[in-house]
Design a protein around this motif. Structure first.
Motif, PDB file in Angstrom:
ATOM      1  N   GLU A  40       0.897  -1.167   0.000  1.00 35.29           N
ATOM      2  CA  GLU A  40       0.000   0.000   0.000  1.00 35.29           C
ATOM      3  C   GLU A  40       0.932   1.213   0.000  1.00 35.29           C
ATOM      4  O   GLU A  40       1.334   1.712   1.060  1.00 35.29           O
ATOM      5  CB  GLU A  40      -0.903  -0.005   1.246  1.00 35.29           C
ATOM      6  CG  GLU A  40      -1.844  -1.208   1.324  1.00 35.29           C
ATOM      7  CD  GLU A  40      -3.001  -1.147   0.327  1.00 35.29           C
ATOM      8  OE1 GLU A  40      -3.301  -0.045  -0.177  1.00 35.29           O
ATOM      9  OE2 GLU A  40      -3.592  -2.204   0.043  1.00 35.29           O
ATOM     10  N   VAL A  41       1.287   1.670  -1.210  1.00 36.35           N
ATOM     11  CA  VAL A  41       2.356   2.682  -1.342  1.00 36.35           C
ATOM     12  C   VAL A  41       1.719   4.080  -1.395  1.00 36.35           C
ATOM     13  O   VAL A  41       1.727   4.754  -2.439  1.00 36.35           O
ATOM     14  CB  VAL A  41       3.233   2.374  -2.571  1.00 36.35           C
ATOM     15  CG1 VAL A  41       4.443   3.304  -2.594  1.00 36.35           C
ATOM     16  CG2 VAL A  41       3.694   0.925  -2.550  1.00 36.35           C
ATOM     17  N   HIS A  42       1.129   4.457  -0.273  1.00 37.71           N
ATOM     18  CA  HIS A  42       0.430   5.741  -0.201  1.00 37.71           C
ATOM     19  C   HIS A  42       0.191   6.057   1.271  1.00 37.71           C
ATOM     20  O   HIS A  42       0.339   5.177   2.134  1.00 37.71           O
ATOM     21  CB  HIS A  42      -0.907   5.656  -0.948  1.00 37.71           C
ATOM     22  CG  HIS A  42      -1.771   4.546  -0.435  1.00 37.71           C
ATOM     23  ND1 HIS A  42      -2.640   4.713   0.600  1.00 37.71           N
ATOM     24  CD2 HIS A  42      -1.845   3.233  -0.772  1.00 37.71           C
ATOM     25  CE1 HIS A  42      -3.231   3.567   0.867  1.00 37.71           C
ATOM     26  NE2 HIS A  42      -2.762   2.642   0.053  1.00 37.71           N
ATOM     27  N   ILE A  43      -0.212   7.283   1.534  1.00 32.44           N
ATOM     28  CA  ILE A  43      -0.461   7.721   2.913  1.00 32.44           C
ATOM     29  C   ILE A  43      -1.660   6.954   3.487  1.00 32.44           C
ATOM     30  O   ILE A  43      -2.705   6.844   2.841  1.00 32.44           O
ATOM     31  CB  ILE A  43      -0.752   9.245   2.944  1.00 32.44           C
ATOM     32  CG1 ILE A  43       0.497  10.033   2.527  1.00 32.44           C
ATOM     33  CG2 ILE A  43      -1.242   9.681   4.314  1.00 32.44           C
ATOM     34  CD1 ILE A  43       0.239  11.521   2.281  1.00 32.44           C
ATOM     35  N   GLY A  44      -1.453   6.406   4.682  1.00 29.91           N
ATOM     36  CA  GLY A  44      -2.586   5.800   5.381  1.00 29.91           C
ATOM     37  C   GLY A  44      -2.719   4.292   5.240  1.00 29.91           C
ATOM     38  O   GLY A  44      -3.576   3.693   5.897  1.00 29.91           O
ATOM     39  N   GLY A  45      -1.897   3.682   4.389  1.00 35.76           N
ATOM     40  CA  GLY A  45      -1.973   2.223   4.234  1.00 35.76           C
ATOM     41  C   GLY A  45      -3.394   1.758   3.976  1.00 35.76           C
ATOM     42  O   GLY A  45      -4.199   2.463   3.372  1.00 35.76           O
ATOM     43  N   LEU A  46      -3.701   0.564   4.486  1.00 36.62           N
ATOM     44  CA  LEU A  46      -5.053   0.012   4.270  1.00 36.62           C
ATOM     45  C   LEU A  46      -6.137   0.867   4.925  1.00 36.62           C
ATOM     46  O   LEU A  46      -7.293   0.842   4.498  1.00 36.62           O
ATOM     47  CB  LEU A  46      -5.130  -1.394   4.853  1.00 36.62           C
ATOM     48  CG  LEU A  46      -4.943  -2.559   3.887  1.00 36.62           C
ATOM     49  CD1 LEU A  46      -5.158  -3.880   4.618  1.00 36.62           C
ATOM     50  CD2 LEU A  46      -5.892  -2.445   2.698  1.00 36.62           C
ATOM     51  N   GLU A  47      -5.742   1.622   5.970  1.00 42.02           N
ATOM     52  CA  GLU A  47      -6.759   2.419   6.704  1.00 42.02           C
ATOM     53  C   GLU A  47      -7.445   3.446   5.809  1.00 42.02           C
ATOM     54  O   GLU A  47      -8.598   3.812   6.059  1.00 42.02           O
ATOM     55  CB  GLU A  47      -6.130   3.119   7.914  1.00 42.02           C
ATOM     56  CG  GLU A  47      -5.542   2.186   8.946  1.00 42.02           C
ATOM     57  CD  GLU A  47      -6.431   0.983   9.208  1.00 42.02           C
ATOM     58  OE1 GLU A  47      -7.625   1.183   9.493  1.00 42.02           O
ATOM     59  OE2 GLU A  47      -5.929  -0.158   9.119  1.00 42.02           O
TER      60      GLU A  47
END
Ligand SMILES: C[S@@+](CC[C@H](N)C(=O)[O-])C[C@H]1O[C@@H](n2cnc3c(N)ncnc32)[C@H](O)[C@@H]1O
Length: 272
Positions: A40-47
């Motif tokens: 998950e290569v973005h801010i916040g991951g799965l959340e």
């Protein structure tokens, strides 16, 4: 793509496999959540992916396109949660190769196909997708209007284009380097109104928008606390994708969010 973008890495899948083993995971018994620390290569991951999936409006029998799919974390999550097949496109051949390998490890290689292509010129037929997703990509593009036009061309009428992106707010200068830019001169991050203008020019109408900044700030706080309690980052982390500067990128993104210089937005557009 600018120089601060995700590093091209050979044998990324081998490094991820080694990190998983170092965390005591068997490659034969992985679930999607086991990969979330790296794919998950973005801010916040799965959340921050969980709350946006339903807005795609897809289900079994549908096909979703993920523009700038990276290692395929969001694509696999959408496939699992909705039943939709997902095609992802990304400019990085190494990331795409590793992403397809990860899909095999978790049994998603039939539901999710990652391909090497430019989000501004996707080699698929017009109106061949029921929904289009883009997570943290516009800031890498010098001509983001081309991605919006491609999303519109590729979507069936009535389909949705879902964007989860940091956007610029306020007037103060940002803290750099960031994952998408080493300095302000190289930064293509847009304001919400600018993204809306691009979407409207491509033919979309705005559907909904929500601000996930508070969720992202909580996620950064929890992530930094975990790293501090463990005395360092876990073997499986975004440093494998972004390289040794990842802690600096993360701290700067966190500070920009806290100081309200950027926000994390979930924007949903609809093709009439
Ligand atoms: C921050 S990562 C996000 C990856 C994925 N969407 C996720 O959230 O896990 C940005 C991705 O955009 C890709 N990218 C940047 N410019 C692109 C372009 N013009 N065409 C296709 N992919 C691009 C990069 O290779 C990288 O994988």
């Amino acid at each position: 793509m600018n120089e601060a973008a995700i590093r091209q890495q050979e044998n990324l899948q081998t490094q991820i496999a080694d990190a998983l083993r170092a965390e005591g995971k068997s490659l034969d018994a992985l679930v999607l959540e086991d990969l979330a620390g790296v794919d998950e290569v973005h801010i916040g991951g799965l959340e921050t992916i969980r709350p946006i999936v339903a807005s795609l409006g897809v289900g079994a029998g549908d096909v979703t396109l993920d523009l700038g799919s990276g290692l395929g974390g969001p694509a696999r999550f959408v496939a699992r949660e909705t039943g939709s097949r997902v095609v992802g496109v990304d400019l990085s051949a190494d990331t795409t190769l590793a992403g397809n390998q990860l899909s095999g490890w978790v049994g998603f290689d039939e539901k999710v196909q990652l391909e090497v292509a430019d989000v501004c010129q996707v080699p698929h037929e017009a109106e061949s997708f029921d929904a289009v997703l883009s997570v943290h990509v516009h800031m890498f593009l010098e001509a983001p209007e081309k991605m919006f036009r491609e999303a519109f061309r590729l979507l069936k009428p009535g389909g949705r284009f879902v964007v989860l992106d940091p956007i610029r707010i306020g007037d103060g200068s940002l803290h750099y380097p960031l994952p998408w830019s080493a300095d302000p001169a190289a930064d293509n991050i847009l304001r919400e109104t600018e993204l809306e203008t691009l979407a409207a020019a491509a033919g979309f109408r705005s559907h909904t928008r929500s601000d996930l900044s508070a969720l992202a700030i909580d996620w950064f706080g929890a992530t930094f606390s975990r790293i501090s309690e463990m005395g360092g980052p876990p073997p499986l982390g975004l440093h494998l994708v972004m390289g040794p500067d990842f802690p600096t990128f993360a701290l700067n993104a966190f500070q920009n969010l806290q100081e309200e210089k950027i926000a994390l937005l979930h924007l949903v557009f609809e093709k009439p």
